[in-house]
Design a protein around this motif. Structure first.
Motif, PDB file in Angstrom:
ATOM      1  N   GLU A  35     -12.993   4.113   6.698  1.00 45.89           N
ATOM      2  CA  GLU A  35     -12.291   3.075   5.941  1.00 45.89           C
ATOM      3  C   GLU A  35     -12.518   1.703   6.561  1.00 45.89           C
ATOM      4  O   GLU A  35     -12.383   1.535   7.780  1.00 45.89           O
ATOM      5  N   PRO A  36     -12.881   0.703   5.746  1.00 44.93           N
ATOM      6  CA  PRO A  36     -13.051  -0.648   6.304  1.00 44.93           C
ATOM      7  C   PRO A  36     -11.694  -1.299   6.581  1.00 44.93           C
ATOM      8  O   PRO A  36     -10.684  -0.931   5.985  1.00 44.93           O
ATOM      9  N   LEU A  37     -11.677  -2.260   7.469  1.00 41.57           N
ATOM     10  CA  LEU A  37     -10.499  -3.096   7.681  1.00 41.57           C
ATOM     11  C   LEU A  37     -10.443  -4.102   6.547  1.00 41.57           C
ATOM     12  O   LEU A  37     -11.353  -4.909   6.369  1.00 41.57           O
ATOM     13  N   ARG A  38      -9.351  -4.053   5.769  1.00 35.26           N
ATOM     14  CA  ARG A  38      -9.220  -4.969   4.641  1.00 35.26           C
ATOM     15  C   ARG A  38      -8.434  -6.205   5.096  1.00 35.26           C
ATOM     16  O   ARG A  38      -7.275  -6.099   5.517  1.00 35.26           O
ATOM     17  N   ILE A  39      -9.072  -7.365   4.983  1.00 35.31           N
ATOM     18  CA  ILE A  39      -8.524  -8.626   5.459  1.00 35.31           C
ATOM     19  C   ILE A  39      -8.112  -9.447   4.247  1.00 35.31           C
ATOM     20  O   ILE A  39      -8.945  -9.762   3.393  1.00 35.31           O
ATOM     21  N   LEU A  40      -6.846  -9.797   4.159  1.00 36.58           N
ATOM     22  CA  LEU A  40      -6.343 -10.597   3.050  1.00 36.58           C
ATOM     23  C   LEU A  40      -6.387 -12.070   3.409  1.00 36.58           C
ATOM     24  O   LEU A  40      -5.882 -12.486   4.455  1.00 36.58           O
ATOM     25  N   VAL A  41      -6.990 -12.884   2.525  1.00 29.74           N
ATOM     26  CA  VAL A  41      -6.935 -14.339   2.623  1.00 29.74           C
ATOM     27  C   VAL A  41      -6.248 -14.816   1.353  1.00 29.74           C
ATOM     28  O   VAL A  41      -6.694 -14.509   0.247  1.00 29.74           O
ATOM     29  N   LEU A  42      -5.152 -15.553   1.532  1.00 28.52           N
ATOM     30  CA  LEU A  42      -4.294 -15.888   0.397  1.00 28.52           C
ATOM     31  C   LEU A  42      -4.372 -17.368   0.075  1.00 28.52           C
ATOM     32  O   LEU A  42      -4.335 -18.212   0.972  1.00 28.52           O
ATOM     33  N   ILE A  66     -13.237  -8.573   3.094  1.00 33.18           N
ATOM     34  CA  ILE A  66     -12.349  -9.724   2.942  1.00 33.18           C
ATOM     35  C   ILE A  66     -11.944  -9.830   1.475  1.00 33.18           C
ATOM     36  O   ILE A  66     -12.807  -9.854   0.586  1.00 33.18           O
ATOM     37  N   HIS A  67     -10.647  -9.898   1.237  1.00 28.48           N
ATOM     38  CA  HIS A  67     -10.119 -10.013  -0.121  1.00 28.48           C
ATOM     39  C   HIS A  67      -9.432 -11.366  -0.250  1.00 28.48           C
ATOM     40  O   HIS A  67      -8.380 -11.597   0.359  1.00 28.48           O
ATOM     41  N   LEU A  68     -10.034 -12.245  -1.032  1.00 30.91           N
ATOM     42  CA  LEU A  68      -9.461 -13.564  -1.283  1.00 30.91           C
ATOM     43  C   LEU A  68      -8.573 -13.475  -2.519  1.00 30.91           C
ATOM     44  O   LEU A  68      -9.071 -13.382  -3.647  1.00 30.91           O
ATOM     45  N   LEU A  69      -7.269 -13.464  -2.300  1.00 26.75           N
ATOM     46  CA  LEU A  69      -6.324 -13.503  -3.418  1.00 26.75           C
ATOM     47  C   LEU A  69      -6.092 -14.974  -3.713  1.00 26.75           C
ATOM     48  O   LEU A  69      -5.208 -15.620  -3.173  1.00 26.75           O
ATOM     49  N   HIS A  76      -0.357  -7.334  -6.364  1.00 27.15           N
ATOM     50  CA  HIS A  76      -1.716  -7.471  -5.835  1.00 27.15           C
ATOM     51  C   HIS A  76      -1.837  -6.805  -4.463  1.00 27.15           C
ATOM     52  O   HIS A  76      -2.840  -6.130  -4.175  1.00 27.15           O
ATOM     53  N   LEU A  77      -0.844  -6.988  -3.616  1.00 28.11           N
ATOM     54  CA  LEU A  77      -0.914  -6.395  -2.280  1.00 28.11           C
ATOM     55  C   LEU A  77      -0.905  -4.874  -2.358  1.00 28.11           C
ATOM     56  O   LEU A  77      -1.570  -4.203  -1.560  1.00 28.11           O
ATOM     57  N   GLU A  78      -0.165  -4.343  -3.314  1.00 25.29           N
ATOM     58  CA  GLU A  78      -0.150  -2.889  -3.473  1.00 25.29           C
ATOM     59  C   GLU A  78      -1.530  -2.366  -3.860  1.00 25.29           C
ATOM     60  O   GLU A  78      -1.973  -1.318  -3.378  1.00 25.29           O
ATOM     61  N   ARG A  79      -2.247  -3.118  -4.704  1.00 26.34           N
ATOM     62  CA  ARG A  79      -3.586  -2.682  -5.121  1.00 26.34           C
ATOM     63  C   ARG A  79      -4.623  -2.896  -4.017  1.00 26.34           C
ATOM     64  O   ARG A  79      -5.486  -2.045  -3.805  1.00 26.34           O
ATOM     65  N   ILE A  80      -4.540  -4.038  -3.331  1.00 27.01           N
ATOM     66  CA  ILE A  80      -5.534  -4.338  -2.297  1.00 27.01           C
ATOM     67  C   ILE A  80      -5.277  -3.528  -1.034  1.00 27.01           C
ATOM     68  O   ILE A  80      -6.220  -3.119  -0.341  1.00 27.01           O
ATOM     69  N   ALA A  81      -4.021  -3.278  -0.706  1.00 30.38           N
ATOM     70  CA  ALA A  81      -3.614  -2.554   0.501  1.00 30.38           C
ATOM     71  C   ALA A  81      -4.254  -3.146   1.751  1.00 30.38           C
ATOM     72  O   ALA A  81      -4.953  -2.455   2.498  1.00 30.38           O
ATOM     73  N   PRO A  82      -4.022  -4.425   2.032  1.00 27.54           N
ATOM     74  CA  PRO A  82      -4.661  -5.046   3.198  1.00 27.54           C
ATOM     75  C   PRO A  82      -4.058  -4.528   4.508  1.00 27.54           C
ATOM     76  O   PRO A  82      -2.895  -4.145   4.567  1.00 27.54           O
ATOM     77  N   HIS A  83      -4.890  -4.553   5.545  1.00 27.76           N
ATOM     78  CA  HIS A  83      -4.408  -4.192   6.876  1.00 27.76           C
ATOM     79  C   HIS A  83      -3.883  -5.416   7.617  1.00 27.76           C
ATOM     80  O   HIS A  83      -2.958  -5.304   8.431  1.00 27.76           O
ATOM     81  N   VAL A  84      -4.476  -6.572   7.357  1.00 24.98           N
ATOM     82  CA  VAL A  84      -4.130  -7.778   8.097  1.00 24.98           C
ATOM     83  C   VAL A  84      -4.378  -8.989   7.200  1.00 24.98           C
ATOM     84  O   VAL A  84      -5.218  -8.946   6.293  1.00 24.98           O
ATOM     85  N   ALA A  85      -3.613 -10.054   7.425  1.00 29.13           N
ATOM     86  CA  ALA A  85      -3.821 -11.310   6.699  1.00 29.13           C
ATOM     87  C   ALA A  85      -4.440 -12.333   7.646  1.00 29.13           C
ATOM     88  O   ALA A  85      -4.152 -12.351   8.851  1.00 29.13           O
ATOM     89  N   TRP A  86      -5.270 -13.205   7.084  1.00 29.93           N
ATOM     90  CA  TRP A  86      -5.976 -14.211   7.886  1.00 29.93           C
ATOM     91  C   TRP A  86      -5.751 -15.574   7.250  1.00 29.93           C
ATOM     92  O   TRP A  86      -5.975 -15.761   6.052  1.00 29.93           O
TER      93      TRP A  86
END
Length: 746
Positions: A498-505, A533-536, A564-574
């Motif tokens: 599993e990749p580390l999913r990084i949220l950028v908001l 990296i997931h740019l919301l 959105h967070l429930e769908r993306i399921a990020p591990h950490v925010a940046w």
């Protein structure tokens, strides 16, 4: 020689209250009616075969103790239409006033409705304002509304009576919760159509349209307010609503068109405004005026949040620059949140009169960018004190974010020549030289009673630029909620593959890290690192997807973040900002979501995560390779789970409860107002509101064009974001992109 017909003589009225359910609501309704019932008028209560024995017993006991109540019982359930038809047929010489049993009334409401009914020979029906009455609703038009905090029915009704004495407007249909019908109109039009509308809903609309076609007028009495809980006694369901609308349209095919035309024109808007201003005027609470720019963002979020925090303890009016040399006044949200534009030349005196009439006694300036000088001078014009909050660094530098033309943090050089050289470069600013700029800011802000900054870092940076001023570090109101209610952060482990999913908001400009985010995704793809990296939000330009390592999810509304967070399921925010952010509502969002977070070592964010577990700091000028390596080690569990934030001294630690505890208590604002005579100011306000309403309608046309331009721009951005076009887009200079954006968006 012809003579005008003699006006009809007002008749006594029977108030008819049909009852089926809702014991407590019925009790409140009856007590309020009995406390206000004129001696010559009657009260008829009809029990429509209620299934509630306690309610039936209450009605019998209450009627036995008060001879003014005429209580009838239906041997079987007739529904609302059949019940009120029975009541309307009882006294053929009296007018009727149909009243739902889930209403409350106050004052001489009957006299005002009767006066409205006999103001013209052909007025057939009268409906008052209410909180829950579609086209007669207040404060928000065509919505169900709670009463504003701290107000009761009598207080609201007094404000309407004082603000709109004797005023009424024509409406396409009355609303049945409180519905006055003149007997001569009822005799000509006939009773409600029980065959078509059965148990109820749509019957008063049908009656009003029948009356209209016979030459009768249906009016809204703007000087009367009746509280309506809504659908308590008889209630409605969707099936009945749909059936009634079909029947209504079959009988009156133009019904929807005429109602929609009324909604579009909204002729009662100014009357709602006058009532809201009257409530401010009669209130014992302080009235604050929040002045800011019209660019939205975190500044406006703070203003709304502050107004919410003060709700019930102070009123907050909002004043912002508008298009075409206007200033837009927005009512408090609990009074409708409606906005009207005032021309700064033609309506300046009217705007001042409005603010005085409302009792504004303190101003809070939240930004000066693009705010006309006249608005900045309002404290002197109104003779009131003011506060100032710095939401960025505009007071010390017209670059606002302390970033030079390349959108890179300047480091706050001490040499003013370097600042002047920066200001001389494109894009041009409104300042000539930094010394003159700061001197002008000090001259204005030194007159403020209080100067606030949302973080200690911001206060310290402003002190370096404006040493003559002292800013207090006061976090925004949401800081208190985060301190007590935010869940502790949780770093979920990644699976083997599993990749580390990084949220950028948020919306990413260059200064907020758009280029760094893209480069980090490219670095992850180049090194085959298990990172996503997931740019919301979106970037200032289309960002490369880097073989799927970067996904831009597009715009969002705050209430959609959880989904959105429930769908993306990020591990950490940046938060990769490359400028000293002054607060960051984005950080508040991810903290409220319980996400681990990585921030830049610049500005307020490292200060705000101090002591928070699973929170880390990267250099603000970190390169993509280092950032990618950091997240790779974070995924592997090689990063200590503790923040690397700088320590703060106890003296500089901001107080998170200030806006709820100290903001008002410090100044104890008085309700001292510059008053004009009541009638004169009422006429001035009416004229100013009339002009502002007409101006709003003209500006709506301009706004429609602006919306079209926005849609064109968004469509173009979506097209250019396609991977096949990236090589071409990446070669277009940023300066040309900005010029194209301004051309399309106007």
């Amino acid at each position: 020689m012809s003579t005008l017909p003699t006006p009809p003589r007002p008749r006594p009225v029977d108030i008819i209250i049909p009852v089926y359910k809702g014991l407590e609501e019925t009790r409140l309704c009856l007590e309020s009616v009995l406390a206000t019932l004129p001696a010559a008028d009657g009260l008829i209560v009809i029990d429509d075969h209620s299934p509630d024995p306690a309610l039936v017993a209450y009605l019998k006991d209450r009627a036995a103790g008060d001879r003014r109540i005429r209580l009838l019982h239906n041997p079987e359930n007739l529904g609302f239409v059949g019940t009120v038809n029975r009541g309307m047929a009882l006294e053929p010489e009296r007018d009727v006033l149909l009243l739902n049993s889930d209403t409350e009334v106050a004052g001489d409401w009957v006299a005002r409705l009767r006066a409205a009914a006999y103001a013209d020979r052909r007025i057939g029906t009268v409906t008052p304002f209410s909180n829950n009455a579609t086209i007669c609703s207040w404060p928000r038009f065509c919505q169900d509304n709670p009463l504003p905090p701290g107000l009761d029915v009598a207080g609201v009704d007094r404000a309407f009576a004082a603000a709109n004495p004797g005023l009424s407007i024509d409406i396409p249909t009355g609303v049945g919760f409180a519905f006055y019908i003149r007997r001569d109109c009822l005799d000509e039009v006939g009773l409600f159509n029980a065959e078509a509308f059965g148990k109820g809903y749509g019957e008063e609309n049908d009656f009003c349209r029948r009356a209209h076609h016979r030459g009768w007028r249906n009016v809204l009495a703007a000087d009367t307010f009746v509280y309506h809980s809504g659908n308590v006694s008889f209630g409605v369901n969707q099936e009945r609503l749909d059936s009634a609308m079909r029947q209504l349209l079959a009988l009156h095919p133009d019904y929807r068109r005429v109602v929609q035309l009324h909604i579009n024109q909204d002729p009662a808007q100014n009357m709602r405004w006058r009532a809201a201003l009257g409530i401010l005027r009669q209130s014992a609470l302080p009235v604050l005026l929040f002045v800011t720019h019209n660019h939205g963002g975190g500044t406006l979020s703070h203003v709304h949040e502050l107004a919410k925090a003060l709700e019930g303890r102070a009123w907050g009016l909002l004043l912002t620059p508008g298009p075409r040399n206007t200033a837009v006044v927005t009512l408090p949200a609990s009074l409708g949140g409606d906005a009207l534009p005032f021309d700064l030349e033609q309506d300046w005196d009217g705007l001042l009169d409005l603010l005085r009439y409302a009792g504004v006694n303190r101003l809070h300036l939240h930004h000066m960018l693009g705010v006309p000088e006249r608005l900045l001078d309002l404290p002197e014009q109104l003779s009131i004190p003011f506060d100032f909050t710095a939401h960025d660094f505009h007071a010390g530098c017209p670059r606002v974010m302390l970033c030079g033309p390349g959108s890179r943090y300047c480091g706050q050089p001490e040499e003013r020549a370097l600042c002047d050289a920066c200001l001389a470069q494109a894009p041009k600013t409104e300042a000539g030289d930094i010394t003159s700029w700061r001197a002008a800011m000090v001259a204005r802000l030194s007159r403020a009673e209080r100067l606030f900054a949302p973080s200690a870092d911001t206060a310290n940076r402003l002190k370096r630029m404006l040493p003559a001023l002292s800013f207090r570090a006061i976090p925004h109101p949401d800081a208190q909620g985060l301190a007590t209610n935010a869940p502790p952060p949780l770093l979920r482990p990644c699976g083997t593959t599993e990749p580390l999913r990084i949220l950028v908001l948020g919306a990413l400009s260059r200064a907020k890290g758009a280029d760094l985010v893209e480069a980090t995704a490219r670095e992850a793809a180049r090194g085959d690192l298990p990172l996503e990296i997931h740019l919301l939000g979106y970037g200032y330009r289309p960002l490369h997807r880097a073989r799927g390592r970067l996904t831009a999810h597009g715009r969002y509304h705050p209430e959609e973040i959880a989904g959105h967070l429930e769908r993306i399921a990020p591990h950490v925010a940046w938060l990769p900002a490359g400028w000293p952010e002054t607060y960051s509502y984005t950080l508040s969002e991810v903290m409220a979501a319980g996400l681990p977070v990585v921030v830049s070592d610049l500005g307020a964010p490292p200060e705000r995560i101090l002591g928070r577990p699973l929170s880390w700091v990267l250099p603000w000028n970190v390169d993509a390779s280092t950032a990618a390596a950091f997240f790779g080690r974070l995924r592997a569990g090689e990063i200590p789970a503790s923040p690397e934030a700088p320590a703060l001294s106890p003296q500089s630690t901001p107080r998170v409860d200030f806006y709820r505890e100290g903001y008002l208590a410090e100044v104890f604002p008085e309700k001292a107002r510059a008053r004009l005579p009541e009638r004169e100011i009422g006429e001035l306000i009416g004229q100013a509101l009339d002009r502002a309403g007409a101006r709003r309608r003209r500006l709506q046309c301009w706004g429609d064009l602006k919306v079209v331009r926005q849609r064109i721009w968004r469509s173009l951005i979506t097209l250019l974001a396609h991977p096949s076009l990236f090589p071409l887009v990446s070669r277009i200079p940023v300066s040309f992109q900005e010029r194209l954006k301004r051309l399309i968006k106007g």
